[in-house]
Design a protein around this motif. Structure first.
Motif, short mmCIF file in Angstrom:
data_model
loop_
_atom_site.label_atom_id
_atom_site.label_comp_id
_atom_site.label_asym_id
_atom_site.label_seq_id
_atom_site.Cartn_x
_atom_site.Cartn_y
_atom_site.Cartn_z
N ILE A 123 28.65 26.14 0.73
CA ILE A 123 27.39 26.75 1.16
C ILE A 123 26.67 27.45 0.00
N PRO A 124 27.34 28.35 -0.74
CA PRO A 124 26.63 29.00 -1.85
C PRO A 124 26.15 28.00 -2.91
N THR A 125 26.99 26.99 -3.17
CA THR A 125 26.60 25.99 -4.17
C THR A 125 25.33 25.27 -3.74
N LEU A 126 25.28 24.91 -2.45
CA LEU A 126 24.10 24.19 -1.97
C LEU A 126 22.87 25.08 -1.96
N LEU A 153 14.60 17.63 0.00
CA LEU A 153 15.75 17.13 0.76
C LEU A 153 16.41 15.92 0.11
N ILE A 154 15.61 15.00 -0.41
CA ILE A 154 16.22 13.78 -0.98
C ILE A 154 17.13 14.12 -2.17
N PRO A 155 16.65 14.87 -3.16
CA PRO A 155 17.58 15.21 -4.25
C PRO A 155 18.79 15.98 -3.76
N LEU A 156 18.60 16.82 -2.74
CA LEU A 156 19.70 17.62 -2.22
C LEU A 156 20.77 16.72 -1.59
N PHE A 157 20.31 15.72 -0.81
CA PHE A 157 21.26 14.78 -0.20
C PHE A 157 22.00 14.00 -1.27
N VAL A 158 21.22 13.50 -2.23
CA VAL A 158 21.84 12.69 -3.28
C VAL A 158 22.92 13.50 -3.99
N SER A 159 22.60 14.75 -4.32
CA SER A 159 23.59 15.52 -5.07
C SER A 159 24.77 15.93 -4.19
N SER A 160 24.53 16.11 -2.87
CA SER A 160 25.65 16.42 -1.99
C SER A 160 26.63 15.26 -1.93
N PHE A 161 26.09 14.04 -1.83
CA PHE A 161 26.97 12.87 -1.79
C PHE A 161 27.73 12.73 -3.10
N ARG A 162 27.04 13.00 -4.21
CA ARG A 162 27.70 12.89 -5.51
C ARG A 162 28.83 13.91 -5.59
N ARG A 163 28.53 15.14 -5.14
CA ARG A 163 29.56 16.18 -5.14
C ARG A 163 30.74 15.80 -4.28
N ALA A 164 30.46 15.26 -3.10
CA ALA A 164 31.54 14.87 -2.18
C ALA A 164 32.44 13.84 -2.83
N GLU A 165 31.81 12.88 -3.49
CA GLU A 165 32.58 11.82 -4.13
C GLU A 165 33.45 12.40 -5.25
N GLU A 166 32.84 13.28 -6.06
CA GLU A 166 33.59 13.87 -7.17
C GLU A 166 34.75 14.70 -6.66
N LEU A 167 34.49 15.47 -5.57
CA LEU A 167 35.54 16.32 -5.04
C LEU A 167 36.69 15.49 -4.48
N ALA A 168 36.35 14.42 -3.76
CA ALA A 168 37.38 13.56 -3.19
C ALA A 168 38.25 12.96 -4.30
N LEU A 169 37.58 12.56 -5.38
CA LEU A 169 38.30 11.98 -6.51
C LEU A 169 39.22 13.01 -7.13
N ALA A 170 38.68 14.23 -7.31
CA ALA A 170 39.48 15.28 -7.94
C ALA A 170 40.69 15.63 -7.07
N MET A 171 40.49 15.62 -5.74
CA MET A 171 41.60 15.94 -4.84
C MET A 171 42.66 14.86 -4.92
N GLU A 172 42.20 13.61 -4.96
CA GLU A 172 43.14 12.50 -5.02
C GLU A 172 43.92 12.54 -6.33
N CYS A 173 43.22 12.90 -7.42
CA CYS A 173 43.88 12.98 -8.73
C CYS A 173 45.00 14.01 -8.69
N ARG A 174 44.87 15.01 -7.84
CA ARG A 174 45.91 16.02 -7.75
C ARG A 174 46.84 15.73 -6.58
N CYS A 175 46.88 14.45 -6.18
CA CYS A 175 47.83 13.96 -5.19
C CYS A 175 47.68 14.59 -3.82
#
Lengths: 289, 267
Positions: B168-171, B205-227
């Motif tokens: 929330i604060p990040t967004l 809204l469009i840039p916000l959505f785009v960056s939220s999806f990018r963040r989600a993808e990065e976070l998922a990847l980072a979580m997976e990298c840490r098993c």
């Protein structure tokens, strides 16, 4: 005449809360038309806050700002026209792209200015050429492009408004050396072609030393100095005490001086250093005793 | 502008309330809500008010934060008061104009409801002031863990909540940044008709959505990298333990609820 002038400009974040912080402290600067000003300072030294004042995004807690002789915030309805005079490119500007095509995105600013379609078309095409975007890229979606291309589209979007002053907040951050050189090159070209005022916020002393005619150094919310690169880097000891680096080549020549080889001049670009060195080696110039 | 939102703001500290087990805190907050709605007389409500003040004092959160938490719900409070005054039609009539009839009973109910809502908001915001979002979601996960037997994905739900709260604060910051950037390009969000203003939101809204999806993808990847692979077999760095503070507060709360019950019977 000074295109940007501030009088005792101060800005305080979170007034009246425990998180109160003075971000800009009593800043007085005058920037003349046609300068290419480099703004350097630590993270948190107030650079970004200062530049956001210059086009009225932030309202100063105290003090005055004059753009092109007109005082900001005197009349709120004049804010928008003044804003068109000062183009601000934020850090990572590619995150603000939103249109279906690059053409439309670059046209967003000029359209908001209420220009005619013909004028908008001229400006979009001209800035696209200036930032080195080919015609076929203009019809693509900005989300299909590479990082460097996206950034150039975003910068073009502000340039197309043809502001009297163009301010760029760390336009090269996150790019590889080649991308950096491209962006800096297009800023130089823009400056030479338009003869407009440009302010370039940067972390890299090398970039600033190589490109700028004046340097504004910020340190803990205050202006440390605003001067020509020669005069600024002459104070390299003070800069280093503030934790700011001086260009590598300046450090090399400072060290040579300490070892007894005084070249008699301050060196802050590699080209100038090479010239000086060659002159001394070929005997054209003598070392200072 | 967007930075003024305080709902769910955590104030780090080391008061007894901060040191409580978040599970106990959560349960006691629910008990507190029950207590507020159980009390049917002013004396019962007074017990609730005293409890709220005591808890606030024990948390060492500045009292002005109490008012700050109330600010966003002022319209609701006013609305409730007016509704109660206008629509409770029993009791002694104090003033009448046409079909509008203000009765003593109406004012009585209005004051009662307002006090109740104020206590409710102040008391529950104390929970979020004194426990970090992570503590809270952990507590919820633990309290709901019996539902795992019924194949409810408790861990996944808690993780989703944690991530949502975390961003929330990040967004908010991101929205601020994009708004400034579009304003600098002459976007006008303050004037014009509603339709024009809604359209002006598209560049944000469009840039916000785009960056939220990018963040989600990065976070998922980072979580997976840490098993990360769900809650199974996951251990915790911070174990939740109940201590003396918790037992004391449970006893105090029980005493207050007891008092309300007794008052309800007597009055």
């Amino acid at each position: 005449m000074a295109v940007i002038k501030t009088e005792n400009l101060s800005y305080v974040y979170g007034e009246g809360t425990p998180f109160r912080k003075v971000a800009v402290d009593n800043v007085n600067i005058e920037i003349d038309e046609g300068e290419l000003v480099g703004v350097i300072g630590h993270t948190g030294s107030g650079k970004s806050t200062l530049i956001q004042h210059l086009n009225g995004l932030l309202k100063p807690s105290s003090g005055k700002i004059f753009i092109d002789g007109e005082e900001l915030w005197l009349d709120k309805s004049r804010l928008r026209p003044i804003r068109f005079k000062v183009g601000l490119v934020f850090q990572y500007p590619e995150y603000q792209l939103f249109e279906e095509t690059c053409y439309k995105d670059i046209a967003f600013g000029p359209k908001n200015m209420g220009l005619s379609d013909a004028e908008i078309d001229r400006r979009v095409k001209e800035t696209a050429r200036l930032v080195g975007l080919s015609a076929d890229i203009l019809d693509k979606s900005p989300f299909e492009l590479s990082g460097g291309q996206k950034r150039r589209v975003a910068i073009a979007g502000v340039m197309a408004m043809e502001p009297k002053v163009l301010i760029l907040d760390e336009p090269t951050s996150g790019l590889d050396p080649k991308g950096r050189e491209q962006i800096l090159g297009l800023i130089r070209e823009y400056h030479q072609e338009k003869k407009n005022t440009v302010m370039l916020v940067s972390h890299s002393m090398e970039d600033v030393a190589k490109n700028c005619s004046k340097i504004l150094v910020m340190n803990s919310a205050k202006v440390f100095c605003y001067d020509t690169p020669v005069n600024v880097f002459h104070r390299s000891r003070e800069l280093e005490q503030m934790g700011l680096s001086v260009p590598q080549i300046t450090r090399v020549f400072n060290r040579l001086k300490a070892m007894g080889y005084d070249f008699g001049e301050d060196v802050y670009t590699v080209d100038f250093g090479r010239k000086l060195l060659l002159q001394v080696l070929s005997g054209e110039k003598k070392l200072k005793e | 502008m967007l930075k003024d939102i305080t709902i769910g703001q955590y104030f780090p500290g080391n008061s007894p309330v901060h040191r409580m087990d978040p599970r106990v805190k959560l349960v006691l907050t629910m008990a507190f809500i029950v207590m507020l709605f159980m009390s049917s007389s002013f004396y019962g409500l007074l017990v609730g008010i005293v409890y709220t003040f005591m808890a606030f004092a024990a948390s060492r959160i500045p009292f002005k934060m109490m008012f700050k938490s109330l600010k966003p719900i002022i319209p609701i409070i006013i609305f409730t008061a007016i509704l109660n005054i206008l629509f409770v039609r029993t009791g002694d009539v104090l003033w009448q104009l046409g079909f509008i009839r203000i009765t003593q009973q109406g004012i009585h109910t209005a004051v009662f409801m307002v006090v109740r809502i104020v206590c409710l908001i102040v008391g529950t915001s104390l929970l979020t002031y004194t426990s970090s979002p992570i503590e809270l979601t952990d507590a919820i996960e633990r309290l709901l863990s019996p539902l795992k037997k019924l194949k409810v994905p408790v861990h996944e739900l808690a993780m989703m909540m944690t991530i949502a709260l975390r961003f929330i604060p990040t967004l908010i910051e991101e929205t601020d940044k994009i708004m400034s950037a579009q304003k600098a390009r002459g976007a006008d969000m303050e004037t014009g008709s509603i339709i024009k203003r809604a359209r002006a939101l598209i560049p944000i809204l469009i840039p916000l959505f785009v960056s939220s999806f990018r963040r989600a993808e990065e976070l998922a990847l980072a979580m997976e990298c840490r098993c990360y692979h769900g809650g199974e077999g996951r251990t915790r760095m911070k174990q939740m333990k109940t201590s003396a503070v918790d037992y004391v507060s449970i006893v105090i709360t029980a005493a207050f609820i007891g008092a309300v019950v007794v008052i309800n019977i007597l009055v």
